[in-house]
Design a protein around this motif. Structure first.
Motif, PDB file in Angstrom:
ATOM      1  N   ARG A 265      -1.545  16.515  10.329  1.00  0.00           N
ATOM      2  CA  ARG A 265      -1.110  15.667   9.207  1.00  0.00           C
ATOM      3  C   ARG A 265       0.241  15.002   9.418  1.00  0.00           C
ATOM      4  N   ALA A 266       0.506  13.995   8.597  1.00  0.00           N
ATOM      5  CA  ALA A 266       1.840  13.398   8.499  1.00  0.00           C
ATOM      6  C   ALA A 266       2.240  13.369   7.022  1.00  0.00           C
ATOM      7  N   TYR A 267       3.516  13.646   6.776  1.00  0.00           N
ATOM      8  CA  TYR A 267       4.052  13.634   5.407  1.00  0.00           C
ATOM      9  C   TYR A 267       5.281  12.737   5.361  1.00  0.00           C
ATOM     10  N   TRP A 268       5.506  12.173   4.202  1.00  0.00           N
ATOM     11  CA  TRP A 268       6.736  11.412   3.956  1.00  0.00           C
ATOM     12  C   TRP A 268       7.606  12.232   3.025  1.00  0.00           C
ATOM     13  N   ILE A 269       8.825  12.537   3.493  1.00  0.00           N
ATOM     14  CA  ILE A 269       9.748  13.328   2.677  1.00  0.00           C
ATOM     15  C   ILE A 269      11.009  12.484   2.472  1.00  0.00           C
ATOM     16  N   PRO A 270      11.165  11.862   1.272  1.00  0.00           N
ATOM     17  CA  PRO A 270      12.362  11.041   1.050  1.00  0.00           C
ATOM     18  C   PRO A 270      13.617  11.906   0.951  1.00  0.00           C
ATOM     19  N   ASP A 271      14.730  11.348   1.361  1.00  0.00           N
ATOM     20  CA  ASP A 271      16.003  12.064   1.254  1.00  0.00           C
ATOM     21  C   ASP A 271      16.264  12.498  -0.184  1.00  0.00           C
ATOM     22  N   ASP A 272      15.969  11.615  -1.090  1.00  0.00           N
ATOM     23  CA  ASP A 272      16.161  11.910  -2.505  1.00  0.00           C
ATOM     24  C   ASP A 272      15.017  12.807  -2.960  1.00  0.00           C
ATOM     25  N   ARG A 273      15.323  14.111  -3.095  1.00  0.00           N
ATOM     26  CA  ARG A 273      14.236  15.048  -3.353  1.00  0.00           C
ATOM     27  C   ARG A 273      13.670  14.948  -4.760  1.00  0.00           C
ATOM     28  N   SER A 274      14.307  14.111  -5.582  1.00  0.00           N
ATOM     29  CA  SER A 274      13.699  13.921  -6.894  1.00  0.00           C
ATOM     30  C   SER A 274      12.606  12.862  -6.828  1.00  0.00           C
ATOM     31  N   ALA A 275      12.640  12.072  -5.757  1.00  0.00           N
ATOM     32  CA  ALA A 275      11.556  11.111  -5.552  1.00  0.00           C
ATOM     33  C   ALA A 275      10.352  11.856  -4.987  1.00  0.00           C
ATOM     34  N   PRO A 276       9.153  11.396  -5.267  1.00  0.00           N
ATOM     35  CA  PRO A 276       7.978  12.150  -4.818  1.00  0.00           C
ATOM     36  C   PRO A 276       7.784  12.062  -3.302  1.00  0.00           C
ATOM     37  N   ALA A 277       7.505  13.221  -2.707  1.00  0.00           N
ATOM     38  CA  ALA A 277       7.081  13.245  -1.298  1.00  0.00           C
ATOM     39  C   ALA A 277       5.580  12.998  -1.277  1.00  0.00           C
ATOM     40  N   SER A 278       5.080  12.574  -0.134  1.00  0.00           N
ATOM     41  CA  SER A 278       3.635  12.333  -0.117  1.00  0.00           C
ATOM     42  C   SER A 278       3.021  12.648   1.234  1.00  0.00           C
ATOM     43  N   ARG A 279       1.763  13.036   1.139  1.00  0.00           N
ATOM     44  CA  ARG A 279       0.978  13.221   2.363  1.00  0.00           C
ATOM     45  C   ARG A 279       0.407  11.869   2.761  1.00  0.00           C
ATOM     46  N   LEU A 280       0.512  11.520   4.026  1.00  0.00           N
ATOM     47  CA  LEU A 280       0.144  10.185   4.491  1.00  0.00           C
ATOM     48  C   LEU A 280      -1.234  10.152   5.132  1.00  0.00           C
ATOM     49  N   THR A 281      -1.760  11.307   5.452  1.00  0.00           N
ATOM     50  CA  THR A 281      -3.029  11.351   6.183  1.00  0.00           C
ATOM     51  C   THR A 281      -4.078  12.056   5.331  1.00  0.00           C
ATOM     52  N   GLU A 282      -5.328  11.791   5.658  1.00  0.00           N
ATOM     53  CA  GLU A 282      -6.435  12.439   4.965  1.00  0.00           C
ATOM     54  C   GLU A 282      -7.247  13.151   6.032  1.00  0.00           C
ATOM     55  N   SER A 349       0.910  21.235   0.101  1.00  0.00           N
ATOM     56  CA  SER A 349       1.132  19.978  -0.610  1.00  0.00           C
ATOM     57  C   SER A 349       2.442  19.336  -0.153  1.00  0.00           C
ATOM     58  N   ALA A 350       2.544  18.047  -0.397  1.00  0.00           N
ATOM     59  CA  ALA A 350       3.751  17.329  -0.004  1.00  0.00           C
ATOM     60  C   ALA A 350       4.964  17.932  -0.697  1.00  0.00           C
ATOM     61  N   ALA A 351       4.799  18.342  -1.967  1.00  0.00           N
ATOM     62  CA  ALA A 351       5.930  18.915  -2.707  1.00  0.00           C
ATOM     63  C   ALA A 351       6.372  20.238  -2.098  1.00  0.00           C
ATOM     64  N   GLU A 352       5.380  21.061  -1.726  1.00  0.00           N
ATOM     65  CA  GLU A 352       5.718  22.340  -1.095  1.00  0.00           C
ATOM     66  C   GLU A 352       6.470  22.115   0.206  1.00  0.00           C
ATOM     67  N   LEU A 353       5.968  21.155   0.981  1.00  0.00           N
ATOM     68  CA  LEU A 353       6.625  20.903   2.260  1.00  0.00           C
ATOM     69  C   LEU A 353       8.042  20.389   2.023  1.00  0.00           C
ATOM     70  N   ALA A 354       8.165  19.465   1.071  1.00  0.00           N
ATOM     71  CA  ALA A 354       9.487  18.897   0.798  1.00  0.00           C
ATOM     72  C   ALA A 354      10.473  19.992   0.413  1.00  0.00           C
ATOM     73  N   SER A 355       9.975  21.017  -0.254  1.00  0.00           N
ATOM     74  CA  SER A 355      10.880  22.076  -0.712  1.00  0.00           C
ATOM     75  C   SER A 355      11.430  22.904   0.439  1.00  0.00           C
TER      76      SER A 355
END
Lengths: 395, 452
Positions: A265-282, A349-355
């Protein structure tokens, strides 16, 4: 030995009683002077002293050089500055009694040419058990984990420039399919082939998505070719031809592009952790397919024992090759995390990874990759783990 | 001495078949080791040549690398029926015809003592048309009378063979009766002094000999054993045996097994072409390594089953459970490694991987059990324990049928009536010919290879 307050390897703060770094696993009791990693003597002409004479630890070369390559990872054959000395490979190491390596398991036996201890028989660590690499704009770490006997994951990194001079960074991560034979060769071949192809296509001026498609196809061919070179006897014993997954990311200018086949997989994790992170691949996986077809909920699908069965892969047995690509143009800084399921099983999840992605991931991508590998190991390290971290926008 | 740097030592290949995956806490590792020697090289099929001062006197250039002694039973019983002695003479003559030029040989007549028949000069003759003719002439003088003391025959053969500086030493022993004129200890002592000095094939003619006695001799001397129930079959059998002996190219090859500290070898068995337990024949060969004798090799392939118990290691760990090599002792004492294979242990929590049974291991486990239940079944039958005999031989029929060991299945069918081979349901035959029972017992250890 004086107590160190931060890890000399990764600068993680330490507890007074720590024997090993909790993040990168560095052995804190190992001698630091001279360098514990036995760097081969650098060529004094090629390597200017770091400005300020600051003692240089092994992993982070001074920023701003093209050759900031760690002595790990694939494609490091022509490292210009440093390499890890492997006494087994070093012809100058002298006779076997003088310097043959001792077993890491029992500490008593010498290591035979096949890589086993002559006393207790334990297999010795192999180069692919743990590898790290950092280039300008990308870093990656792969690790065998705790429960698998070899590392069937592989990564490859590359940097290049588009025809207009814009730098482009490439990371490829592959996960060998264990139920097939030679999964480690499959992932290695795919990663190396895909990153080479991506770098060449981008330098030629191909659009990233087009380069990505091509790279997945040539990587698939490279894995397919492995099947042909396997002796018939071997092939009869194992029914599945070599196979692996592949996920790649390109960062260049204001965009990044991901491409994949399989369930890495690939994920997008923005520097600003209040912004939503997202999974980029399916994932090309049974679970994902069930969910996308509306037959099961995410929870139901992943609870099923077939959840991880992949429905798309590179290899001779692949039913159809369907490279997926996607491009993104975020308007905020962050990192792209490219990884195998050895990581995302512990942060799905993207949120778990971002954390669990460190705050400073974008400025210290190697540290981030190591930290994420550590998360997976702490979680049980059930599978091989590979993580590549690409800061965005590319520097 | 033999110059092994030449290409006429066969190439040995070692293939390992195993399921290397163990469950957590698992300790037992099974592997089938297939050893194949091919390409004897440049001697054109002749035995390994030796060059040097130790050659047999008067030998032609390209001197012999092999020596053979034929031991023929000449006890009184060989005269009944009279065809037996005649067949033995003819078979020996045929075997002599098969000896290649340059090979050293002798013929020994065995009774309650051993007597040199040819060349009868305390040594060996070198085969050529003239000596072969003389040897056959000498056979005419073979009479019969007296007893049977096989140990004394073997000792004489050993003495004669040791006069030749050759690498391949082989004996062929023919008997029709029990070893009645010396004590079992004397035979055992003779075998001990001959083991490792020469290899020996043993043949029993008729049905008055003891299967365990001959299998014991062949086993100790790393040769084959068989029954020749009908004396008329001797000639072809002797020629075949001699041809095989002539095809041997390298002697004294040992299977060296290294195991890690704390490991225990449960057994090392040859499992093809016949079952032969080598476990007790280990000689230590350095730290944690031992040698098991395999005798001499021509172009052939044999399988071995190695069972090792290793100390358990954690999931994800890998261990070398055994290193199997074929070694050839060199004149200077250092062994030369002819080939090797690795037996590995990998601990996994993947149950599908760790519970898989390797087909080769399963097959030969069955073949070894087949040999064992035949022997136990026939023993029970002799003891009058018919229930046990029926159960054991029934199991044998089942195993032979399932593994495709058709030869053994046919032999079994002469001893039991097979009701259902798949379930192993049999009835003991009321009357069984001695020859059929002895053939089954003698050949019980013959195995077949895995069906591809």
């Amino acid at each position: 030995m004086p107590h160190e307050t931060v890890c000399p390897e990764c600068s993680e703060p330490l507890e007074p009683d720590d024997k090993f770094c909790g993040v990168c696993g560095a052995d804190l009791s190992a001698p630091r002077q001279p360098d514990a990693y036995e760097l081969a003597p650098p060529d004094p002409a090629a390597v200017p002293e770091p400005p300020g004479g600051e003692p240089e630890s092994y992993e982070l070369a001074p920023p701003g050089r093209d050759t900031d390559t760690l002595p790990f990872g694939l494609g490091t054959a022509d490292l210009p500055r440093a390499r890890i000395t492997d006494p087994r490979l070093d012809p100058s190491a002298g006779g076997p009694s003088a310097s043959s390596p001792r077993c890491v398991a029992c500490g008593m036996g010498d290591v035979d040419p096949d890589g086993y201890c002559e006393h207790c028989g334990h297999a010795q660590p192999r180069p692919r058990d743990h590898q790290e690499q950092e280039l300008d704009g990308v870093a990656a770490v792969t690790d065998r984990g705790l429960r698998h006997h070899r590392n069937e994951d592989a990564f490859a990194l590359a940097t290049t420039a588009l025809p207009d001079g814009t730098p482009a960074v490439v990371a490829v991560v592959c996960d060998g399919v264990s139920s097939a034979y030679r999964p480690d060769d499959a992932s290695e071949a795919a990663a190396g082939t895909a990153s080479g192809s991506l770098a060449r296509s981008l330098a030629r001026g191909a659009r990233p998505e087009e380069a990505m498609r091509d790279a997945l196809l040539v990587a698939a061919q490279a894995v397919t070719d492995l099947a042909a070179e396997t002796p018939e006897e071997e092939a009869r014993r194992h029914h599945n031809a070599p196979a692996c997954t592949c996920v790649s990311a390109i960062t260049s200018g204001k965009t990044f592009t991901v491409g994949w086949i399989g369930d890495s997989r690939a994920y997008w994790i923005p520097d600003d952790r209040s912004a939503p992170a997202s999974r980029l691949t399916e994932d090309d996986s049974w679970a994902e397919r069930m969910v996308s077809m509306g037959l099961m909920t995410q929870a139901e699908a992943y609870a099923d024992e077939r959840a991880h069965a992949i429905t798309g892969w590179l290899g001779a047995d692949a039913v159809e090759l369907d490279p997926h690509t996607a491009s993104f143009e975020p308007d905020e800084p962050g990192v792209v995390v490219v990884c195998t399921d050895g990581l995302w099983n512990y942060a799905e999840s993207a949120a778990e990874l971002a954390s669990v992605v460190p705050e400073d991931a974008r400025t210290r991508p190697l540290h981030c990759a190591r930290t994420l590998v550590g998360v997976a190991i702490d979680g049980g390290g059930h599978d091989n783990i590979t993580v590549a971290v690409l800061p965005f926008p590319a520097a | 001495m033999a110059n092994f740097s030449k290409s006429n030592v066969p190439q040995f290949s070692v293939d390992i078949y195993q399921n290397e995956f163990l469950p957590e806490g698992g300790r037992e590792v099974n592997a089938i080791v297939t050893v194949t020697s091919t390409g004897g090289g440049t001697t054109g099929g002749l035995p390994l040549a030796t060059h040097g001062p130790g050659d047999v006197p008067g030998s032609p250039a390209g001197a012999p690398g092999a020596a053979v002694v034929i031991m023929v039973d000449c006890s009184g019983s060989m005269d009944y029926p009279p065809t037996k002695m005649r067949s033995a003479r003819e078979a020996t003559a045929a075997a002599i015809d098969t000896i290649r030029d340059g090979v050293a040989f002798a013929v020994v007549a065995g009774t309650h003592q051993a007597k040199e028949v040819y060349p009868a000069n305390g040594g060996l003759a070198v085969a050529d048309p003239a000596t072969r003719h003389q040897a056959k002439e000498a056979l005419r003088r073979l009479g019969s009378g007296g007893g049977t003391a096989i140990g004394s025959w073997l000792r004489l053969a050993n003495r004669l063979l040791s006069t030749a500086e050759v690498s391949i030493r082989h004996g062929i022993l023919l008997t029709d009766g029990r070893n009645e004129h010396e004590k079992p200890e004397q035979l055992r002592a003779a075998l001990e002094s001959c083991a490792g000095r020469f290899t020996c094939d043993a043949r029993g003619v008729g049905t008055d000999w003891e299967v365990k006695e001959l299998t014991g001799i062949a086993s100790a001397l790393l040769g084959t054993v068989d029954i020749v129930a009908d004396p008329s079959g001797l000639e072809a059998d002797f020629r075949r045996m001699m041809e095989t002996a002539m095809g041997k190219e390298v002697a004294d090859v040992a299977l060296r097994v290294w195991t890690p500290q704390g490991a225990e070898i449960q057994y090392v068995k040859q499992v093809a072409p016949t079952v032969e337990d080598l476990t007790a024949r280990r000689t230590e060969a350095g730290p944690r390594a031992g040698d098991y004798p395999t005798g001499s090799w021509g172009d052939e392939s044999r399988d071995y089953h190695v069972n090792v118990v290793v100390p358990a290691a954690g999931v994800g760990q890998e261990m070398l459970a055994a290193r199997i090599s074929l070694v050839l002792p060199q004149p200077d004492g250092t062994p030369r490694v002819l080939g090797q294979g690795l037996v590995r242990a990998l601990w996994t929590d993947d149950m599908a991987a760790s519970t898989r049974i390797n087909p080769q291991v399963a097959h030969y486990t069955g073949q070894a059990e087949l040999a064992q239940v035949i022997q136990q079944g026939l023993e029970a039958r002799k003891q009058g324990d018919l229930d046990s005999a029926t159960a054991k031989l029934g199991r044998a029929v089942q195993l032979a049928s399932a593994s495709g060991n058709d030869d053994t299945a046919k032999l079994l069918a002469k001893v039991v009536d097979v009701v259902d081979a798949v379930t192993g349901t049999v009835r003991l035959k009321a009357r069984v010919a001695d020859a059929d029972e002895m053939t089954l017992e003698t050949r019980s250890t013959k195995t077949v290879r895995v069906k591809k």
